[in-house]
Design a protein around this motif. Structure first.
Motif, PDB file in Angstrom:
ATOM      1  N   UNK A 181     -12.766  -7.131   8.425  1.00 51.97           N
ATOM      2  CA  UNK A 181     -13.096  -5.796   7.933  1.00 51.97           C
ATOM      3  C   UNK A 181     -11.835  -4.960   7.726  1.00 51.97           C
ATOM      4  N   UNK A 182     -11.930  -4.001   6.808  1.00 52.66           N
ATOM      5  CA  UNK A 182     -10.808  -3.111   6.521  1.00 52.66           C
ATOM      6  C   UNK A 182     -11.008  -1.781   7.220  1.00 52.66           C
ATOM      7  N   UNK A 183      -9.909  -1.104   7.453  1.00 57.09           N
ATOM      8  CA  UNK A 183      -9.938   0.205   8.090  1.00 57.09           C
ATOM      9  C   UNK A 183      -9.560   1.266   7.071  1.00 57.09           C
ATOM     10  N   UNK A 184      -9.830   2.503   7.413  1.00 60.17           N
ATOM     11  CA  UNK A 184      -9.397   3.599   6.553  1.00 60.17           C
ATOM     12  C   UNK A 184      -7.874   3.637   6.595  1.00 60.17           C
ATOM     13  N   UNK A 185      -7.248   3.624   5.433  1.00 57.42           N
ATOM     14  CA  UNK A 185      -5.796   3.540   5.344  1.00 57.42           C
ATOM     15  C   UNK A 185      -5.167   4.904   5.115  1.00 57.42           C
ATOM     16  N   UNK A 186      -3.959   5.071   5.636  1.00 60.41           N
ATOM     17  CA  UNK A 186      -3.164   6.254   5.360  1.00 60.41           C
ATOM     18  C   UNK A 186      -2.686   6.188   3.911  1.00 60.41           C
ATOM     19  N   UNK A 187      -2.043   7.233   3.451  1.00 61.29           N
ATOM     20  CA  UNK A 187      -1.490   7.252   2.091  1.00 61.29           C
ATOM     21  C   UNK A 187      -0.407   6.184   1.966  1.00 61.29           C
ATOM     22  N   UNK A 188      -0.272   5.615   0.760  1.00 58.62           N
ATOM     23  CA  UNK A 188       0.797   4.651   0.480  1.00 58.62           C
ATOM     24  C   UNK A 188       2.137   5.334   0.706  1.00 58.62           C
ATOM     25  N   UNK A 189       3.067   4.613   1.351  1.00 62.03           N
ATOM     26  CA  UNK A 189       4.391   5.190   1.608  1.00 62.03           C
ATOM     27  C   UNK A 189       5.443   4.085   1.614  1.00 62.03           C
ATOM     28  N   UNK A 190       6.683   4.492   1.500  1.00 66.02           N
ATOM     29  CA  UNK A 190       7.801   3.557   1.593  1.00 66.02           C
ATOM     30  C   UNK A 190       8.136   3.347   3.068  1.00 66.02           C
ATOM     31  N   UNK A 191       8.601   2.166   3.384  1.00 65.70           N
ATOM     32  CA  UNK A 191       8.980   1.889   4.771  1.00 65.70           C
ATOM     33  C   UNK A 191      10.439   2.276   4.996  1.00 65.70           C
ATOM     34  N   UNK A 192      10.715   2.795   6.180  1.00 68.43           N
ATOM     35  CA  UNK A 192      12.085   3.111   6.576  1.00 68.43           C
ATOM     36  C   UNK A 192      12.534   2.184   7.703  1.00 68.43           C
ATOM     37  N   UNK A 193      11.708   2.073   8.726  1.00 70.02           N
ATOM     38  CA  UNK A 193      12.001   1.196   9.858  1.00 70.02           C
ATOM     39  C   UNK A 193      10.688   0.565  10.353  1.00 70.02           C
ATOM     40  N   UNK A 194      10.116  -0.332   9.547  1.00 70.78           N
ATOM     41  CA  UNK A 194       8.824  -0.905   9.941  1.00 70.78           C
ATOM     42  C   UNK A 194       8.977  -1.929  11.063  1.00 70.78           C
ATOM     43  N   UNK A 195       7.908  -2.098  11.820  1.00 69.67           N
ATOM     44  CA  UNK A 195       7.879  -3.176  12.814  1.00 69.67           C
ATOM     45  C   UNK A 195       7.626  -4.477  12.078  1.00 69.67           C
ATOM     46  N   UNK A 196       8.449  -5.471  12.367  1.00 68.32           N
ATOM     47  CA  UNK A 196       8.246  -6.817  11.827  1.00 68.32           C
ATOM     48  C   UNK A 196       8.374  -7.789  12.992  1.00 68.32           C
ATOM     49  N   UNK A 197       7.305  -8.497  13.272  1.00 63.26           N
ATOM     50  CA  UNK A 197       7.291  -9.499  14.335  1.00 63.26           C
ATOM     51  C   UNK A 197       6.735 -10.773  13.731  1.00 63.26           C
ATOM     52  N   UNK A 198       7.545 -11.838  13.707  1.00 64.28           N
ATOM     53  CA  UNK A 198       7.102 -13.138  13.197  1.00 64.28           C
ATOM     54  C   UNK A 198       7.653 -14.213  14.117  1.00 64.28           C
ATOM     55  N   UNK A 243       1.932   4.044  11.178  1.00 61.86           N
ATOM     56  CA  UNK A 243       1.087   3.820  10.004  1.00 61.86           C
ATOM     57  C   UNK A 243       0.308   2.532  10.070  1.00 61.86           C
ATOM     58  N   UNK A 244      -0.047   2.042   8.902  1.00 62.58           N
ATOM     59  CA  UNK A 244      -0.917   0.874   8.754  1.00 62.58           C
ATOM     60  C   UNK A 244      -0.130  -0.427   8.864  1.00 62.58           C
ATOM     61  N   UNK A 245      -0.694  -1.375   9.630  1.00 65.28           N
ATOM     62  CA  UNK A 245      -0.070  -2.684   9.837  1.00 65.28           C
ATOM     63  C   UNK A 245      -1.146  -3.756   9.797  1.00 65.28           C
ATOM     64  N   UNK A 246      -0.701  -4.983   9.625  1.00 65.27           N
ATOM     65  CA  UNK A 246      -1.557  -6.153   9.778  1.00 65.27           C
ATOM     66  C   UNK A 246      -1.080  -6.952  10.983  1.00 65.27           C
ATOM     67  N   UNK A 247      -2.032  -7.487  11.715  1.00 61.59           N
ATOM     68  CA  UNK A 247      -1.761  -8.419  12.813  1.00 61.59           C
ATOM     69  C   UNK A 247      -2.408  -9.739  12.392  1.00 61.59           C
ATOM     70  N   UNK A 298       2.122 -12.762  13.434  1.00 61.67           N
ATOM     71  CA  UNK A 298       2.883 -12.021  12.441  1.00 61.67           C
ATOM     72  C   UNK A 298       2.341 -10.596  12.409  1.00 61.67           C
ATOM     73  N   UNK A 299       3.186  -9.628  12.732  1.00 62.41           N
ATOM     74  CA  UNK A 299       2.834  -8.211  12.630  1.00 62.41           C
ATOM     75  C   UNK A 299       3.757  -7.618  11.573  1.00 62.41           C
ATOM     76  N   UNK A 300       3.161  -7.039  10.543  1.00 58.82           N
ATOM     77  CA  UNK A 300       3.952  -6.475   9.453  1.00 58.82           C
ATOM     78  C   UNK A 300       3.242  -5.241   8.890  1.00 58.82           C
ATOM     79  N   UNK A 301       4.011  -4.369   8.232  1.00 59.46           N
ATOM     80  CA  UNK A 301       3.420  -3.119   7.723  1.00 59.46           C
ATOM     81  C   UNK A 301       2.513  -3.376   6.530  1.00 59.46           C
ATOM     82  N   UNK A 302       1.604  -2.443   6.355  1.00 58.62           N
ATOM     83  CA  UNK A 302       0.682  -2.454   5.220  1.00 58.62           C
ATOM     84  C   UNK A 302       0.772  -1.109   4.504  1.00 58.62           C
ATOM     85  N   UNK A 303       1.967  -0.613   4.363  1.00 61.42           N
ATOM     86  CA  UNK A 303       2.162   0.695   3.731  1.00 61.42           C
ATOM     87  C   UNK A 303       1.819   0.667   2.249  1.00 61.42           C
TER      88      UNK A 303
END
Length: 158
Positions: free
Chosen positions: A88-105, A132-136, A73-78
């Protein structure tokens, strides 16, 4: 005397019932969930993946009895959410709204009898997805229903 005759007739039944209730059945209970290792897998935490590039996502799965299935599952972490199974966590970009995020499930079944499996999935990062930021997140399930999960922070970049 009648009582002894009745006891004599029911004794084989009692012995049979006691034998069928042995504690051996308890040893058949699976009390171990499967494992997922990203030690030599891909992506690693904080990995940057480029839009338009193709990557092989890898993880090692194992179980004490038998594996049944796995998923990726790959999904945004905006919104900066977290998962209880996240490393572990990474340094995150600013919170934002998604327009066309990658979604793979996707879910995948495994052939019977495997106690270990190397997950290898070739996935292309589309050219037009939000950066931007995503989770795998990897998940693996064994034949008795136990499930293990692990996820890492990744970034999709230009």
């Amino acid at each position: 005397m009648k009582l002894m005759k009745r006891a004599f007739y029911f004794m084989p039944l009692a012995v049979l019932l006691m034998a069928s209730c042995s504690s051996d059945e308890d040893s058949d209970i699976d009390e171990q969930k499967p494992t997922i290792s990203l030690n030599s897998g891909f992506p690693q935490s904080c990995e940057e993946l480029k839009r338009g590039e193709t990557y092989t996502f890898r993880a090692a799965a194992a179980d004490n009895l038998e594996l049944a299935s796995y998923s990726l599952n790959i999904h945004h972490n905006f919104d900066h959410h977290t998962h209880d199974d996240q490393g572990s966590s990474c340094e995150l970009n600013a919170i934002k709204a998604s327009e066309n995020p990658m979604i793979f499930m996707e879910n995948y079944s495994l052939e019977e009898g495997l106690t270990s499996y190397e997950i290898n999935l070739v996935i292309e990062i589309p050219n037009d997805v939000d950066t931007g930021d995503y989770h795998c997140a990897y998940s693996v399930t064994d034949v008795t229903g136990w499930q293990a999960r692990t996820s890492v922070d990744i970034k999709i970049v230009e």
